[in-house]
Design a protein around this motif. Sequence first.
Motif, PDB file in Angstrom:
ATOM      1  N   LYS A 144     -18.036  16.591 -27.083  1.00  0.00           N
ATOM      2  CA  LYS A 144     -18.510  15.553 -27.988  1.00  0.00           C
ATOM      3  C   LYS A 144     -19.214  16.132 -29.203  1.00  0.00           C
ATOM      4  O   LYS A 144     -19.116  15.598 -30.310  1.00  0.00           O
ATOM      5  N   SER A 145     -19.949  17.217 -29.009  1.00  0.00           N
ATOM      6  CA  SER A 145     -20.737  17.786 -30.100  1.00  0.00           C
ATOM      7  C   SER A 145     -19.948  18.910 -30.777  1.00  0.00           C
ATOM      8  O   SER A 145     -19.892  20.037 -30.289  1.00  0.00           O
ATOM      9  N   VAL A 146     -19.310  18.580 -31.909  1.00  0.00           N
ATOM     10  CA  VAL A 146     -18.443  19.519 -32.620  1.00  0.00           C
ATOM     11  C   VAL A 146     -18.935  19.666 -34.055  1.00  0.00           C
ATOM     12  O   VAL A 146     -19.125  18.676 -34.771  1.00  0.00           O
TER      13      VAL A 146
ATOM     14  N   GLY B  34     -27.880  13.783 -32.395  1.00  0.00           N
ATOM     15  CA  GLY B  34     -28.955  13.705 -31.419  1.00  0.00           C
ATOM     16  C   GLY B  34     -29.725  14.992 -31.243  1.00  0.00           C
ATOM     17  O   GLY B  34     -30.184  15.299 -30.129  1.00  0.00           O
ATOM     18  N   VAL B  35     -29.883  15.747 -32.322  1.00  0.00           N
ATOM     19  CA  VAL B  35     -30.636  17.005 -32.253  1.00  0.00           C
ATOM     20  C   VAL B  35     -31.786  16.946 -33.250  1.00  0.00           C
ATOM     21  O   VAL B  35     -31.853  16.068 -34.116  1.00  0.00           O
TER      22      VAL B  35
ATOM     23  N   ALA C  59     -24.173  21.391 -34.231  1.00  0.00           N
ATOM     24  CA  ALA C  59     -23.410  21.092 -33.013  1.00  0.00           C
ATOM     25  C   ALA C  59     -23.845  22.019 -31.889  1.00  0.00           C
ATOM     26  O   ALA C  59     -24.176  23.191 -32.110  1.00  0.00           O
ATOM     27  N   THR C  60     -23.800  21.498 -30.673  1.00  0.00           N
ATOM     28  CA  THR C  60     -24.277  22.270 -29.531  1.00  0.00           C
ATOM     29  C   THR C  60     -23.156  22.796 -28.642  1.00  0.00           C
ATOM     30  O   THR C  60     -23.395  23.676 -27.814  1.00  0.00           O
TER      31      THR C  60
ATOM     32  N   ALA D 292     -24.706  29.773 -28.440  1.00  0.00           N
ATOM     33  CA  ALA D 292     -24.338  29.416 -27.076  1.00  0.00           C
ATOM     34  C   ALA D 292     -23.111  28.513 -27.048  1.00  0.00           C
ATOM     35  O   ALA D 292     -22.525  28.283 -25.992  1.00  0.00           O
ATOM     36  N   ALA D 293     -22.715  28.009 -28.220  1.00  0.00           N
ATOM     37  CA  ALA D 293     -21.539  27.140 -28.319  1.00  0.00           C
ATOM     38  C   ALA D 293     -20.267  27.978 -28.326  1.00  0.00           C
ATOM     39  O   ALA D 293     -20.293  29.193 -28.563  1.00  0.00           O
TER      40      ALA D 293
END
Length: 253
Positions: free
Chosen positions: A64-66, A93-94, A133-134, A162-163
């Motif tokens: 979802k987080s791109v 949401g960060v 993005a995460t 970490a992504a």
Amino acid sequence: MIQLERIGKRYGRGPWVLQDVDLSFEPGELTVFTGGNGSGKSTLLRIIAGVTAPSSGRVHGRPKSVGYLPERFPPGLRLSAEAYLRHLAAVRGVTPPTDLLDVLGFHGDPTAPISTLSKGNTQKVAVVQAFLATDLVVLDEPWTGLDTAASSVLSDLVSSSAATVLVTDHRGTARGLAGAREVVLQGRVGATGVAIELNRVSDLTTTVIGEWDGVRVVAATDGRLSLLVDATVSDRVLADALRLGCSVLSVRT
């Protein structure tokens, strides 16, 4: 894990830019895409990021987080760097970034419209928004326009993220990063001929040009069209494109 299943892409009824691409990417993996002009690197990145739909095949497991950094950041953004990054952070949401622009050496006015910033400062904003993005960070030529210090910071961001990170880089910087996996795209035709970049191109014009003999559409985004053209027809293609109302940005052999 992100998996690509028989990914193919063509524009209109033109030739295939990509065909039958099967790849997978582990969480936290760094992958560097290389290949000649016209091999489909930018097209594949847009498909993986979800910006462009494939003509065939499927992408499985896209998170979802791109974050996506295009080769050319969209021009004309009226939002300021601060407002733009604050908005994207809220969408994802960060926590809004507070210091990464400074670490990259941003020297412009963060409250000014992005459209008024220099190329280097605009690229720094583009880098920061991608790394909000995460899960998946997709970077198309991210070192372009950055000074030496900012380039070093970006290298650290790419290698320590970490992504899952996917990147193209014609300068070869990314290939030297620890743990990088190289994927060479061969394309469906040899990357030889004349590379032509056009501006002021509509979707209909893209389809028309993509059907011309000796022409391969490499990328079509934001009114720009990149072509790989057989040298024997390059003069005719340029003349016909001008007659269609396009402007020529560059011609490279």
